[in-house]
Write an enzyme that holds these catalytic residues in place. Structure first.
Site, PDB file in Angstrom:
ATOM      1  N   HIS A  38       0.827  -1.190   0.000  1.00 12.44           N
ATOM      2  CA  HIS A  38       0.000   0.000   0.000  1.00 12.44           C
ATOM      3  C   HIS A  38       0.869   1.251   0.000  1.00 12.44           C
ATOM      4  O   HIS A  38       1.782   1.371   0.824  1.00 12.44           O
ATOM      5  CB  HIS A  38      -0.909   0.033   1.237  1.00 12.44           C
ATOM      6  CG  HIS A  38      -1.764  -1.187   1.390  1.00 12.44           C
ATOM      7  ND1 HIS A  38      -2.798  -1.475   0.538  1.00 12.44           N
ATOM      8  CD2 HIS A  38      -1.727  -2.193   2.303  1.00 12.44           C
ATOM      9  CE1 HIS A  38      -3.373  -2.605   0.911  1.00 12.44           C
ATOM     10  NE2 HIS A  38      -2.735  -3.076   1.972  1.00 12.44           N
ATOM     11  N   GLY A  41       2.833   3.183   3.029  1.00 13.41           N
ATOM     12  CA  GLY A  41       3.539   2.282   3.922  1.00 13.41           C
ATOM     13  C   GLY A  41       2.784   1.949   5.196  1.00 13.41           C
ATOM     14  O   GLY A  41       1.599   2.239   5.350  1.00 13.41           O
ATOM     15  N   ILE A 266       7.474  -4.951  21.124  1.00 10.59           N
ATOM     16  CA  ILE A 266       8.829  -4.941  21.691  1.00 10.59           C
ATOM     17  C   ILE A 266       9.861  -4.400  20.705  1.00 10.59           C
ATOM     18  O   ILE A 266      11.050  -4.647  20.856  1.00 10.59           O
ATOM     19  CB  ILE A 266       9.234  -6.349  22.155  1.00 10.59           C
ATOM     20  CG1 ILE A 266       9.176  -7.345  20.996  1.00 10.59           C
ATOM     21  CG2 ILE A 266       8.358  -6.800  23.310  1.00 10.59           C
ATOM     22  CD1 ILE A 266       9.767  -8.706  21.337  1.00 10.59           C
ATOM     23  N   GLY A 267       9.406  -3.646  19.720  1.00 15.50           N
ATOM     24  CA  GLY A 267      10.345  -3.072  18.774  1.00 15.50           C
ATOM     25  C   GLY A 267      10.151  -3.601  17.375  1.00 15.50           C
ATOM     26  O   GLY A 267       9.208  -4.360  17.099  1.00 15.50           O
ATOM     27  N   ASP A 307      13.230   3.282   8.273  1.00 18.41           N
ATOM     28  CA  ASP A 307      13.366   2.234   9.285  1.00 18.41           C
ATOM     29  C   ASP A 307      14.360   1.150   8.895  1.00 18.41           C
ATOM     30  O   ASP A 307      15.029   0.579   9.761  1.00 18.41           O
ATOM     31  CB  ASP A 307      12.006   1.593   9.553  1.00 18.41           C
ATOM     32  CG  ASP A 307      11.068   2.521  10.310  1.00 18.41           C
ATOM     33  OD1 ASP A 307      11.508   3.607  10.738  1.00 18.41           O
ATOM     34  OD2 ASP A 307       9.886   2.158  10.473  1.00 18.41           O
ATOM     35  N   HIS A 441      -0.138  34.882  24.617  1.00 14.81           N
ATOM     36  CA  HIS A 441      -0.916  34.589  25.828  1.00 14.81           C
ATOM     37  C   HIS A 441      -2.404  34.699  25.511  1.00 14.81           C
ATOM     38  O   HIS A 441      -2.825  35.600  24.790  1.00 14.81           O
ATOM     39  CB  HIS A 441      -0.557  35.596  26.918  1.00 14.81           C
ATOM     40  CG  HIS A 441      -1.427  35.483  28.146  1.00 14.81           C
ATOM     41  ND1 HIS A 441      -1.230  34.516  29.103  1.00 14.81           N
ATOM     42  CD2 HIS A 441      -2.519  36.194  28.548  1.00 14.81           C
ATOM     43  CE1 HIS A 441      -2.153  34.657  30.062  1.00 14.81           C
ATOM     44  NE2 HIS A 441      -2.946  35.666  29.735  1.00 14.81           N
TER      45      HIS A 441
END
Length: 462
Positions: A38, A41, A266-267, A307, A441
């Site tokens: 796809h 990603g 877990i990664g 990655d 502010h």
């Protein structure tokens, strides 16, 4: 089958790959992008975006439960899990269509299929033919790391896909791993009433964050009813007819954790298999392709981004690498390699958590003498008006130079505000520029200013 030639081939259409393709087209290169599943990603389709859609539903549901404190009345609270999930999928689908449109607009040739390097400058796509280019970018992404014995089974053990499209709201949910992914799923399911338990092998949750922020996050999550076990090792799984039971050890004690569903977070590990790396000189270490500061591998003309090229595993890092890599290929000058200290990280649970730069411990380990500033949202007018007065902003400065070494936020809109500190770091701002900056502010961002002032003994509202 015919052979096609272009200036650049990008393998993978996620946030690194499609951005690289678009930037290359802008620079006048002919580009072929190959995507096996796809466009967008994992991030767009099964990660960053759909999880945020789910968490938005959780945020609104939580606020509905607090309506009385705002002087508002509601009927009985309720939710439709199927509609929540459907909205999340619609959001992902809309953005995927947007990526396809952008690629078409920029005249990027999109090939759907599985790509494999077949020699220098050569790519074969099953059923589609051969493609050649002097430059090839690998943007194949990553996948979830598996815990032996806890592989997703589509029923009791969920991958991120099942967690994003749940068939039920589990009464008891165990999340193994307390990084951003694990915490976001824990936060979502807890908001709708699941009894959530988080199991973390390390000594604290969100282990990449500043230790003080991790402790505050744990307190906040436990206050919401999430059970957390740190320093816990998962040692076994027992399957029953209607649930599973996890065996773990923590602090010398044995834990038995019954669960209707389990999420393992877990990664991740890079998608380096079956893409033909064996035909190249590119090196793989710890599940990721080794690159230099301009995303080049050891194979001339072959690059890796995102990655698959290693941590931090963040979509915005992948996109930035894609642009950097392509601009280097195009011969642009004055490029700056990515400095990991300037990559912000975000966790989108409740409360939100965001950071950029060094933690206090890391800064001390590097030999800096520090000035630390803290400002609580409990002293910020906008936060009080919003009913979001928990959390704080923390700044870490070098005491000698005034350099902003790191910034950490836990609380309302933390993930939006952190970019202010990211810009400051990129511009190499010191406390002088940040103190001289006028913050509007009433805004939450005033807490960012006060946290800088606090580091130098000048806070005004605490």
């Amino acid at each position: 089958m015919a052979e096609s030639t272009s200036d650049l081939i990008v393998i993978g259409g996620g946030p690194g790959g499609y951005v690289a393709a678009i930037r290359a087209a802008q620079l006048g290169l002919s580009v072929t992008l190959i995507e096996r599943a796809h466009l967008g990603g994992i991030c767009l389709n099964w990660g960053c975006i759909p999880t945020k859609a789910l968490l938005r539903s959780a945020e609104i549901y939580r606020l509905m439960g607090e309506a009385d404190s705002f002087g508002l009345s509601t009927g009985p609270l309720g939710f439709d899990l199927d509609r929540i999930v459907a909205r999340s999928r619609d959001v992902a689908g809309r953005l995927q269509a947007g990526v396809r449109h952008l690629l078409k607009k920029n005249k990027v040739t999109v090939i759907e299929g599985s790509a494999r390097l077949s020699g220098p400058g050569q790519v074969a796509v099953e059923g589609k033919g051969a493609f050649t280019a002097p430059h090839i970018i690998l943007a194949t992404g990553a996948r979830a790391r598996l815990l032996p014995g806890f592989e997703p089974d589509g029923r009791f053990l969920w991958s991120y896909r099942e967690a994003l499209t749940p068939d039920i709201l589990p009464k008891r949910l165990v999340v193994i791993g307390s990084g951003a992914i694990g915490i976001e799923f824990a936060s979502f399911f807890a908001a709708f009433g699941s009894e959530v338990t988080v199991v973390e092998a390390l000594d604290r949750i969100l282990p990449v964050e500043d230790q003080e922020i991790s402790a505050l996050a744990r307190t906040a999550f436990e206050r919401q009813g999430i059970r957390i076990h740190t320093g816990a090792k998962v040692v076994g799984l027992t399957r029953h007819e209607s649930h599973v039971e996890i065996a773990a050890e923590a602090g010398g004690q044995s834990l038995r954790l019954p669960a209707d569903r389990v999420i393992v977070a877990i990664g991740i590990t890079g998608n380096v298999e079956e893409i033909g790396l064996d035909t190249t000189r590119a090196r793989v270490e710890k599940g990721h392709i080794v690159t230099d500061s301009l995303c080049r591998t050891d194979q001339p003309g072959l690059y890796a981004i995102g990655d698959v090229a290693g941590p931090p595993w963040l979509a915005h890092k992948a996109s930035h690498e894609g642009v950097l890599c392509v601009e280097a290929i195009a011969g642009l000058t004055g490029l700056h390699p990515i400095d990991p200290r300037h990559i912000p990280g975000c966790t989108y649970g409740h409360p939100q958590i965001a950071s950029v730069g060094l933690t206090e411990a890391a800064a001390l380990a590097q030999g800096h003498t520090l000035r630390i500033g803290r400002f609580p949202f409990a002293a910020n007018g906008k936060a009080i008006a919003l009913g979001e007065a928990d959390g704080l902003v923390k700044t870490v400065f070098d005491a000698t130079s005034g350099e902003l070494l790191g910034a950490h936020i836990i609380g309302p809109e933390a993930t939006e505000m952190i970019q202010g500190y990211a810009v400051a770091g990129t511009l190499e701002a010191t406390e002088a520029e940040l103190i001289a900056t006028i913050f509007p502010h009433p805004t939450l961002s005033e807490a960012m200013h006060e946290a800088v002032l606090a580091a130098f003994g000048r806070a005004l509202h605490i």
